[in-house]
Write a protein that holds these residues in place. Structure first.
Motif, PDB file in Angstrom:
ATOM      1  N   VAL A   1       0.831  -1.208   0.000  1.00 36.74           N
ATOM      2  CA  VAL A   1       0.000   0.000   0.000  1.00 36.74           C
ATOM      3  C   VAL A   1       0.863   1.256   0.000  1.00 36.74           C
ATOM      4  CG1 VAL A   1      -1.690   1.344   1.324  1.00 36.74           C
ATOM      5  CG2 VAL A   1      -1.965  -1.139   1.092  1.00 36.74           C
ATOM      6  N   ALA A   2       1.903   1.246   0.829  1.00 31.36           N
ATOM      7  CA  ALA A   2       2.785   2.414   0.908  1.00 31.36           C
ATOM      8  C   ALA A   2       3.510   2.638  -0.411  1.00 31.36           C
ATOM      9  CB  ALA A   2       3.782   2.234   2.042  1.00 31.36           C
ATOM     10  N   GLY A   3       3.918   1.549  -1.066  1.00 29.43           N
ATOM     11  CA  GLY A   3       4.658   1.684  -2.313  1.00 29.43           C
ATOM     12  C   GLY A   3       3.790   2.059  -3.492  1.00 29.43           C
ATOM     13  N   ARG A   4       2.649   1.380  -3.645  1.00 21.84           N
ATOM     14  CA  ARG A   4       1.788   1.633  -4.812  1.00 21.84           C
ATOM     15  C   ARG A   4       0.993   2.919  -4.675  1.00 21.84           C
ATOM     16  NH1 ARG A   4      -1.129   3.571  -7.655  1.00 21.84           N
ATOM     17  NH2 ARG A   4      -2.631   2.723  -9.145  1.00 21.84           N
ATOM     18  N   TRP A   5       0.439   3.159  -3.480  1.00 16.47           N
ATOM     19  CA  TRP A   5      -0.492   4.277  -3.323  1.00 16.47           C
ATOM     20  C   TRP A   5       0.104   5.464  -2.553  1.00 16.47           C
ATOM     21  CZ3 TRP A   5      -4.535   3.887  -6.383  1.00 16.47           C
ATOM     22  CH2 TRP A   5      -4.969   2.609  -6.771  1.00 16.47           C
ATOM     23  N   ARG A   6       1.294   5.281  -2.011  1.00 15.67           N
ATOM     24  CA  ARG A   6       1.965   6.355  -1.272  1.00 15.67           C
ATOM     25  C   ARG A   6       1.085   6.908  -0.149  1.00 15.67           C
ATOM     26  NH1 ARG A   6       2.482   7.131  -6.513  1.00 15.67           N
ATOM     27  NH2 ARG A   6       1.062   8.919  -6.548  1.00 15.67           N
ATOM     28  N   LEU A   7       0.541   5.982   0.633  1.00 21.68           N
ATOM     29  CA  LEU A   7      -0.345   6.335   1.742  1.00 21.68           C
ATOM     30  C   LEU A   7       0.280   5.909   3.059  1.00 21.68           C
ATOM     31  CD1 LEU A   7      -3.731   5.154   0.186  1.00 21.68           C
ATOM     32  CD2 LEU A   7      -3.026   7.528   0.553  1.00 21.68           C
ATOM     33  N   PRO A   8       0.003   6.638   4.146  1.00 21.36           N
ATOM     34  CA  PRO A   8       0.487   6.209   5.460  1.00 21.36           C
ATOM     35  C   PRO A   8      -0.230   4.928   5.896  1.00 21.36           C
ATOM     36  CG  PRO A   8      -0.907   8.155   5.662  1.00 21.36           C
ATOM     37  CD  PRO A   8      -0.688   7.943   4.201  1.00 21.36           C
ATOM     38  N   VAL A   9       0.520   3.980   6.409  1.00 29.42           N
ATOM     39  CA  VAL A   9      -0.031   2.678   6.777  1.00 29.42           C
ATOM     40  C   VAL A   9       0.283   2.386   8.232  1.00 29.42           C
ATOM     41  CG1 VAL A   9      -0.140   0.227   6.200  1.00 29.42           C
ATOM     42  CG2 VAL A   9       0.373   1.898   4.410  1.00 29.42           C
ATOM     43  N   THR A  10      -0.717   1.876   8.947  1.00 30.37           N
ATOM     44  CA  THR A  10      -0.528   1.431  10.324  1.00 30.37           C
ATOM     45  C   THR A  10      -1.024   0.000  10.448  1.00 30.37           C
ATOM     46  OG1 THR A  10      -2.703   2.127  11.122  1.00 30.37           O
ATOM     47  CG2 THR A  10      -0.966   3.789  11.129  1.00 30.37           C
ATOM     48  N   GLN A  11      -0.697  -0.609  11.585  1.00 30.02           N
ATOM     49  CA  GLN A  11      -1.152  -1.976  11.832  1.00 30.02           C
ATOM     50  C   GLN A  11      -2.022  -2.076  13.082  1.00 30.02           C
ATOM     51  OE1 GLN A  11       3.072  -3.578  10.955  1.00 30.02           O
ATOM     52  NE2 GLN A  11       1.729  -5.319  10.518  1.00 30.02           N
ATOM     53  N   ASP A  12      -2.471  -0.926  13.600  1.00 34.85           N
ATOM     54  CA  ASP A  12      -3.396  -0.948  14.733  1.00 34.85           C
ATOM     55  C   ASP A  12      -4.403   0.175  14.573  1.00 34.85           C
ATOM     56  OD1 ASP A  12      -2.647   1.409  16.879  1.00 34.85           O
ATOM     57  OD2 ASP A  12      -0.918   0.767  15.690  1.00 34.85           O
ATOM     58  N   LEU A  13      -5.577  -0.005  15.182  1.00 35.06           N
ATOM     59  CA  LEU A  13      -6.699   0.900  14.992  1.00 35.06           C
ATOM     60  C   LEU A  13      -6.441   2.284  15.582  1.00 35.06           C
ATOM     61  CD1 LEU A  13      -9.385   0.593  13.584  1.00 35.06           C
ATOM     62  CD2 LEU A  13     -10.415  -0.040  15.783  1.00 35.06           C
ATOM     63  N   ASP A  14      -5.882   2.337  16.774  1.00 34.55           N
ATOM     64  CA  ASP A  14      -5.642   3.639  17.393  1.00 34.55           C
ATOM     65  C   ASP A  14      -4.632   4.448  16.588  1.00 34.55           C
ATOM     66  OD1 ASP A  14      -7.442   3.316  19.526  1.00 34.55           O
ATOM     67  OD2 ASP A  14      -5.991   2.076  20.601  1.00 34.55           O
ATOM     68  N   GLY A  15      -3.627   3.780  16.051  1.00 33.81           N
ATOM     69  CA  GLY A  15      -2.671   4.477  15.197  1.00 33.81           C
ATOM     70  C   GLY A  15      -3.338   5.029  13.945  1.00 33.81           C
ATOM     71  N   LEU A  16      -4.286   4.265  13.393  1.00 35.38           N
ATOM     72  CA  LEU A  16      -5.016   4.717  12.211  1.00 35.38           C
ATOM     73  C   LEU A  16      -5.799   5.996  12.502  1.00 35.38           C
ATOM     74  CD1 LEU A  16      -5.922   3.984   9.256  1.00 35.38           C
ATOM     75  CD2 LEU A  16      -7.898   2.864  10.320  1.00 35.38           C
ATOM     76  N   LEU A  17      -6.453   6.035  13.660  1.00 35.97           N
ATOM     77  CA  LEU A  17      -7.285   7.192  14.001  1.00 35.97           C
ATOM     78  C   LEU A  17      -6.453   8.423  14.339  1.00 35.97           C
ATOM     79  CD1 LEU A  17     -10.118   5.506  16.104  1.00 35.97           C
ATOM     80  CD2 LEU A  17      -9.998   5.920  13.632  1.00 35.97           C
ATOM     81  N   ARG A  18      -5.198   8.210  14.725  1.00 38.15           N
ATOM     82  CA  ARG A  18      -4.319   9.354  15.021  1.00 38.15           C
ATOM     83  C   ARG A  18      -3.702   9.951  13.757  1.00 38.15           C
ATOM     84  NH1 ARG A  18      -2.611   5.993  19.428  1.00 38.15           N
ATOM     85  NH2 ARG A  18      -0.824   5.289  18.167  1.00 38.15           N
TER      86      ARG A  18
END
Length: 360
Positions: free
Chosen positions: A47-64
Motif C-alpha cells: 500500500v505504501a509503495g503503490r499508493w503512497r499512503l500512510p499505513v498502520t497496523q493498529d486501529l488507534d494508530g489509524l485514528l491518530r
C-alpha cells in the motif's frame, strides 16, 4: 468544485479497498485517504509503495493519522462486526463493507452493540449506479403510477434485494420468500481471474425467488457468475398501476386511450467525432435530465461513479449536511431477506421474514 475534501481512513487493502484509494488519487479536491490499516508487513509495504499512503497496523494508530472524518471497513465478513464495534466504541463514524455481518445471529448482535449509536452506514452502491439512479428518479416521479412489482436479474443476494426494495419503495415490514434453484450447462468464458479461453459448458445454478412484501412483490433471478459472464444479460423490470419500466424503456398510459413509450437516453461524450473526452454527461427521459454525472471530467466507470457517490454522501452525512445514505438498519434488512432466499432455496420451504429490532 469543493476544496474541502472528505477525509476517510480505510481498514483493508483488497480489490474493493483499492477503489477508495484510486478515487482519492484521481480527485484529491474531493477525497483524501488519511491512512490505511493492514495486518501484515507485506500488505503495508504494498500500500505504501503503490499508493503512497500512510499505513498502520493498529486501529488507534489509524485514528491518530490525518484526522479522518469516518473509517471504511473493507475486510472479510467474519472480521467486520468486531471492527465496526471497536470503531463505534471510539466514537468514530463507520462506512462498513457489505454485508455488515455474515449471518442472522451476527446481524442481531451487531445491531444490539452499535445500532442505537447511529454511527454506521453501509457501502451499498447499486442504486447509485447512474442507470439505476436515473430509473429510480423516473419511478419516484410517478411515470408508471403506483409501483406494484419488480424483477431484478443483475447481481446477487443483498445487493439485488436492496435494488428490489428501492425500486418498489417498500419499507422494512414482514416479507414472505419462496426460492428454488435450477442447474443447467452454461459456458463461462470470463471470470474475475480473466478469460478462460475455454468454451466448455459447466453446470451453473440459477436461483429464482419470489418475495411478497405484503402487497408489492419482487422476483429475484441470479445465475452463477452473472456479474462477469457476457452470455447472461441484466434485466430490470418495474411494473406499476399506469405502466411499466423495462431496462431503459418506459410505457405508460396518458388519458384513457393513449399509450406513450419513452426511453432513458445516455449522453456519452467521446464517441465518434465528439472530442470532449470519453465520459458520461447525463441521462435524460422525455427531454428532461434525470441524472447528471457529479464527477464529469474524471473519466470514471459507472461503478466508480457509484462508489464515489456513497463516499461523498457519507461525508455530507458526517458533516450534518445531508441524509444518511444507507444506514445499518437498511443493510440488516436487505441481508435478512437475502439469507431467507438462501434458506428457502436450500429447504424448498417458504421462509417468513418477521420482526427484527432494527425495523423499529
Amino acid at each position: 468544485m469543493t476544496h474541502n475534501p472528505v477525509r476517510y481512513a480505510v481498514v483493508g487493502r483488497g480489490w474493493r479497498a483499492q477503489f477508495f484509494f484510486k478515487l482519492a488519487e484521481l480527485m484529491p479536491e474531493r477525497f483524501a485517504v488519511t491512512g490505511v490499516m493492514t495486518r501484515s508487513p507485506e500488505a503495508a509495504a504494498e500500500v505504501a509503495g503503490r499508493w503512497r499512503l500512510p499505513v498502520t497496523q493498529d486501529l488507534d494508530g489509524l485514528l491518530r493519522t490525518g484526522d479522518p472524518e469516518y473509517v471504511i471497513t473493507s475486510v472479510p465478513w467474519g472480521v467486520n462486526p468486531g471492527l465496526v464495534e471497536a470503531l463505534c466504541e471510539r466514537g468514530m463514524p463507520v462506512l462498513s463493507e457489505t454485508p455488515p455481518a455474515p449471518d442472522l445471529a451476527g446481524l442481531r448482535r451487531l445491531w444490539e452493540q452499535v445500532g442505537k449509536t447511529g454511527k454506521v452506514q453501509v457501502a451499498e452502491q447499486y442504486l447509485l449506479l447512474p442507470d439505476h439512479a436515473a430509473r429510480l428518479a423516473v419511478l419516484r416521479g410517478g411515470a408508471i403510477g403506483e409501483r406494484t412489482s419488480a424483477q431484478v436479474s443483475s447481481t446477487h443476494g443483498y445487493h439485488a434485494v436492496s435494488m428490489l426494495r428501492g425500486m418498489l419503495g417498500v419499507g422494512m415490514g414482514p416479507a414472505s420468500v419462496h426460492a428454488r434453484t435450477f442447474t443447467a450447462p452454461l459456458a463461462d468464458p470470463l471470470t474475475p481471474a480473466g478469460w478462460r479461453d475455454d468454451a466448455t459448458p459447466r453446470p451453473a445454478t440459477n436461483t429464482l425467488a419470489t418475495i411478497d412484501f405484503g402487497g408489492p412483490s419482487g422476483l429475484y433471478d441470479f445465475t452463477d457468475n452473472q456479474w462477469w459472464n457476457p452470455l447472461r444479460s441484466r434485466r430490470i423490470v418495474v411494473r406499476g398501476s399506469l405502466g411499466e419500466l423495462v431496462d431503459d424503456r418506459v410505457v405508460r398510459l396518458q388519458g384513457t386511450r393513449t399509450f406513450v413509450e419513452s426511453e432513458l437516453r445516455r449522453r456519452q461524450t467521446g464517441r465518434d467525432l465528439n472530442l470532449e473526452g470519453f465520459d458520461l454527461d447525463h441521462i435524460a427521459f422525455d427531454g428532461s435530465v434525470v441524472y447528471t454525472n457529479p464527477y464529469a471530467g474524471a473519466r470514471l466507470s459507472d461503478e466508480e461513479i457509484a462508489i464515489a457517490t456513497i463516499l461523498q454522501a457519507t461525508g455530507e452525512w458526517v458533516r450534518e449536511r445531508g441524509p444518511a445514505p444507507y444506514p445499518l438498519a437498511q443493510a440488516c434488512q436487505d441481508h435478512l431477506i437475502s439469507l431467507a432466499i438462501d434458506e428457502s432455496a436450500r429447504t424448498g420451504a417458504v421462509v417468513e421474514v418477521g420482526a427484527e429490532p432494527w425495523q423499529a
